[in-house]
Scaffold this active site. Sequence first.
Site, PDB file in Angstrom:
ATOM      1  CG  HIS A 183     -20.657  -6.434  -4.386  1.00  0.00           C
ATOM      2  ND1 HIS A 183     -20.542  -5.481  -5.363  1.00  0.00           N
ATOM      3  CD2 HIS A 183     -20.060  -5.793  -3.406  1.00  0.00           C
ATOM      4  CE1 HIS A 183     -19.981  -4.532  -4.924  1.00  0.00           C
ATOM      5  NE2 HIS A 183     -19.687  -4.634  -3.790  1.00  0.00           N
TER       6      HIS A 183
ATOM      7  CD  GLU B 166     -20.446  -6.606  -8.540  1.00  0.00           C
ATOM      8  OE1 GLU B 166     -21.500  -5.951  -7.949  1.00  0.00           O
ATOM      9  OE2 GLU B 166     -19.666  -7.008  -8.237  1.00  0.00           O
TER      10      GLU B 166
ATOM     11  CG  ASP C  60     -18.346 -10.223  -2.037  1.00  0.00           C
ATOM     12  OD1 ASP C  60     -19.502 -11.095  -1.920  1.00  0.00           O
ATOM     13  OD2 ASP C  60     -18.486  -9.232  -1.519  1.00  0.00           O
TER      14      ASP C  60
ATOM     15  CG  ASP D 226      -1.958   0.827   1.295  1.00  0.00           C
ATOM     16  OD1 ASP D 226      -1.484   2.289   0.747  1.00  0.00           O
ATOM     17  OD2 ASP D 226      -3.233   0.753   1.426  1.00  0.00           O
TER      18      ASP D 226
ATOM     19  NE  ARG E 279     -15.899  -0.740  -4.843  1.00  0.00           N
ATOM     20  CZ  ARG E 279     -17.307  -0.489  -4.700  1.00  0.00           C
ATOM     21  NH1 ARG E 279     -18.090  -0.999  -5.603  1.00  0.00           N
ATOM     22  NH2 ARG E 279     -17.685   0.329  -3.603  1.00  0.00           N
TER      23      ARG E 279
END
Length: 334
Positions: free
Chosen positions: A299, A280, A275, A197, A251
């Site tokens: 999701h 979608e 997920d 990160d 995401r």
Amino acid sequence: MTTRVLAAGDHFVQNRLLIDALRREVPGEVDISELTLPWPVEPFGRVGEVDEASDVEGELIEALRGVEICVTQMAPLTKRVLDASPDLRLFCVSRGGPVNANLEAAAQAGVAVTFAPGRNAVATAEHTLAMLLAATRRIPQTHADLAGGVWRGDYYKYDNVGPELEGNTVGLVGYGAIGRRVARMLAGFGAEVLVHDPYVDVPGRVDLPELLERSRFVSLHARATPETAGMIGAAEIAAMPRGSVLVNCARGALLDYDALCDALDSGQLFGAAMDVFPEEPIPQGSRLLTTPNLIMTPHLAGASKETAMKAASIVAADVARYVRGEPLHHVATP
């Protein structure tokens, strides 16, 4: 003077939760009306110029007549809605990011937009760990076999069993509120945690190539931005140790899903759990529906009763600050 508020809840962040939170935070000071949106019974999508919203512009415009504050999760704050709602001054979105609000148009109209950061961090972290374990131990597949009356002893073959978390390395791509919670949970399992990160400086932080090369498990937690779009593709998956596990509860834009399916077909990945998806709902005929050793949920990583209650409480607290003339805490508009 009483402030008029519209509670535009849905079937997850329900109006009763929003109203209860408003009554706790600003008792007797608001006149609350209601509009129930169809999500998640009906999927969200693009509405006008905003994303991930319920397609209810007309109903919302009617419900906002004379309303100063709107608290919602999925209502579309488009330019059309803003132009038709001159009394609106505060639009509170009870989710981690107000993607369903046109922030530029709201600022020009003098409407403050707030949101609810961290509302689903615990739920998503717990779901991530559940998906990681389910993919590694093949829990859905073995359950389906047993439910179909098949006892498969071949799952116990050495080449068919997965690795343990203890003593292995887990790479977290993104280290925000969710990633940090996942790291704490993994520490309890005895796993080594690496982090990629660019916005944090913590022990175990490495660059992405090193994280991929060293991690038997990789879990995605980065935000979707132009810089992170497609950040995990065929080359990145190939850099992971053969037989690794990949999880994405962040995401769909972060991952090349064709490359994911290729890696599962070839055995480069032992398993994967997703997920979120590039489209979608998942369209019929998608490779995702037939690729082996892939676990999917629709999701709902952030779906818990506590998430809905926290979301309502966070936006209600900003409504109370607005009514009292105090600075708002979670403002997305300038």
